[in-house]
Design an enzyme around this catalytic site. Sequence first.
Site, PDB file in Angstrom:
ATOM      1  N   ASP A   1      23.900  14.260  -7.683  1.00 15.60           N
ATOM      2  CA  ASP A   1      24.861  15.003  -6.857  1.00 15.60           C
ATOM      3  C   ASP A   1      24.539  14.682  -5.402  1.00 15.60           C
ATOM      4  O   ASP A   1      23.765  13.749  -5.123  1.00 15.60           O
ATOM      5  CB  ASP A   1      24.782  16.512  -7.148  1.00 15.60           C
ATOM      6  CG  ASP A   1      23.457  17.124  -6.709  1.00 15.60           C
ATOM      7  OD1 ASP A   1      22.543  16.361  -6.331  1.00 15.60           O
ATOM      8  OD2 ASP A   1      23.333  18.358  -6.741  1.00 15.60           O
TER       9      ASP A   1
ATOM     10  N   THR B   1      29.751  26.118  -4.841  1.00 12.67           N
ATOM     11  CA  THR B   1      29.466  27.414  -4.229  1.00 12.67           C
ATOM     12  C   THR B   1      27.973  27.533  -3.963  1.00 12.67           C
ATOM     13  O   THR B   1      27.160  27.051  -4.755  1.00 12.67           O
ATOM     14  CB  THR B   1      29.936  28.552  -5.174  1.00 12.67           C
ATOM     15  OG1 THR B   1      31.295  28.300  -5.535  1.00 12.67           O
ATOM     16  CG2 THR B   1      29.853  29.903  -4.515  1.00 12.67           C
TER      17      THR B   1
ATOM     18  N   GLU C   1      25.840  25.888 -14.074  1.00 12.20           N
ATOM     19  CA  GLU C   1      26.147  24.572 -13.492  1.00 12.20           C
ATOM     20  C   GLU C   1      27.571  24.538 -12.928  1.00 12.20           C
ATOM     21  O   GLU C   1      27.811  23.974 -11.880  1.00 12.20           O
ATOM     22  CB  GLU C   1      25.967  23.464 -14.542  1.00 12.20           C
ATOM     23  CG  GLU C   1      24.525  23.129 -14.836  1.00 12.20           C
ATOM     24  CD  GLU C   1      23.748  22.674 -13.600  1.00 12.20           C
ATOM     25  OE1 GLU C   1      24.331  22.078 -12.691  1.00 12.20           O
ATOM     26  OE2 GLU C   1      22.540  22.945 -13.542  1.00 12.20           O
TER      27      GLU C   1
ATOM     28  N   CYS D   1       7.563   7.402  -0.555  1.00 15.03           N
ATOM     29  CA  CYS D   1       8.897   7.380   0.067  1.00 15.03           C
ATOM     30  C   CYS D   1       9.033   6.171   1.002  1.00 15.03           C
ATOM     31  O   CYS D   1       8.383   6.092   2.035  1.00 15.03           O
ATOM     32  CB  CYS D   1       9.136   8.679   0.833  1.00 15.03           C
ATOM     33  SG  CYS D   1      10.713   8.679   1.681  1.00 15.03           S
TER      34      CYS D   1
ATOM     35  N   TYR E   1      27.813  14.358 -13.585  1.00 14.90           N
ATOM     36  CA  TYR E   1      26.659  15.107 -13.095  1.00 14.90           C
ATOM     37  C   TYR E   1      26.410  16.358 -13.966  1.00 14.90           C
ATOM     38  O   TYR E   1      25.310  16.590 -14.441  1.00 14.90           O
ATOM     39  CB  TYR E   1      26.867  15.530 -11.628  1.00 14.90           C
ATOM     40  CG  TYR E   1      25.884  16.588 -11.202  1.00 14.90           C
ATOM     41  CD1 TYR E   1      24.604  16.245 -10.801  1.00 14.90           C
ATOM     42  CD2 TYR E   1      26.215  17.951 -11.255  1.00 14.90           C
ATOM     43  CE1 TYR E   1      23.670  17.207 -10.454  1.00 14.90           C
ATOM     44  CE2 TYR E   1      25.296  18.921 -10.914  1.00 14.90           C
ATOM     45  CZ  TYR E   1      24.026  18.543 -10.509  1.00 14.90           C
ATOM     46  OH  TYR E   1      23.109  19.498 -10.180  1.00 14.90           O
TER      47      TYR E   1
END
Length: 350
Positions: free
Chosen positions: A143, A48, A42, A213, A125
């Site tokens: 995130d 990265t 994590e 959605c 997070y």
Amino acid sequence: MTEPSAAEIRKLRQQLLEAYRAGHRDLPWRRQSDPYAIWISEIMCQQTQVETVIPRYAEFLERFPDLSTLARVTESEVCEAWAGLGYYRRARNLHAAACLLVAQHGGRLPSSAAELQRLPGIGRYTAGAIASIAFGEPAPVVDGNVTRLLCRLFALGGDPTRGATKSILWSLAAALAHGESPGEVNQALMELGATVCTPRSPACRRCPVRSGCRARRAGEVARFPQAGRSPERRQLDIAFAWVRGRGGVWLERRPMDGLWAGLWELPSAAGHGCRAALGARLGVDLAGPIARIEHALSHRAVRARVFQPARAPRLRTSENRRRFREPLSAPLSALARKAILAAESAESGT
Ligand code: SF4
């Protein structure tokens, strides 16, 4: 946004779980149940790309297989193993947290998000991700990828990085995490946000949650998430000195707090009159610039120039200053790396 019903949340959870169980990227940390290994993944993935992390993750775990090994080594050794991943503050925080856990918590990672968040380098997070994946706590994760996905799923307007919109986002994520297998639900959200509900061309046709959605149903996917006001970038001038001696290129280590804390770079000065300040500090006149670099930070636009001293300055080796035969192998900030590459290229005439 109309508040989703309990049935809507239940259905969405079910779809997320089914989608995740039916298939997801085979990432090495997803084959792990060891909380330490999940924590490392994590932290590595914070800033990265996954493709860069994968080989480094295996190497890191081989070198530091458990928390007590990580706490026993020096911070420099951890930073060395971090080379190539960038943002070295993460490596320093990992080491500090490992030392703290060994000294005060019997060398074990806490199992709740609230306790995890008290450790250096672990924000809301990351705490939620570790607590849910490693310990099964129904802790939410939000995130950038999850933000985009949830804003579209619930047609949530407003700036998702602040105020009421931000707290609604966390509440939605908490509602979804609550129930069976929170770790898998959270990983399904991360996976969908990273691979299907992408920023510019979301693959709605193959999206497992498309039926619910709201943005897609309204034909307004492009409207979400709504951009916040981007912070104004102040300009920062930096002068670097390119000093190559027989033993290599001189680099200096930055102070352990502030911008690029603890990283190495060419000798530098920043701010108005930085060239004169750097020349005075090194006791030489600076010729050039031999290279110019522009670099964007979140709140600063950096304008850097690399100068060459008119004659070799008298520099002494110390803990925070030495020559490197391979300067690119030192723990560097992205800007320092750019400056060295630009100077090397100017030196070789390419
Ligand atoms: Fe994103 Fe499209 Fe899926 Fe909605 S349907 S969550 S916009 S990929």
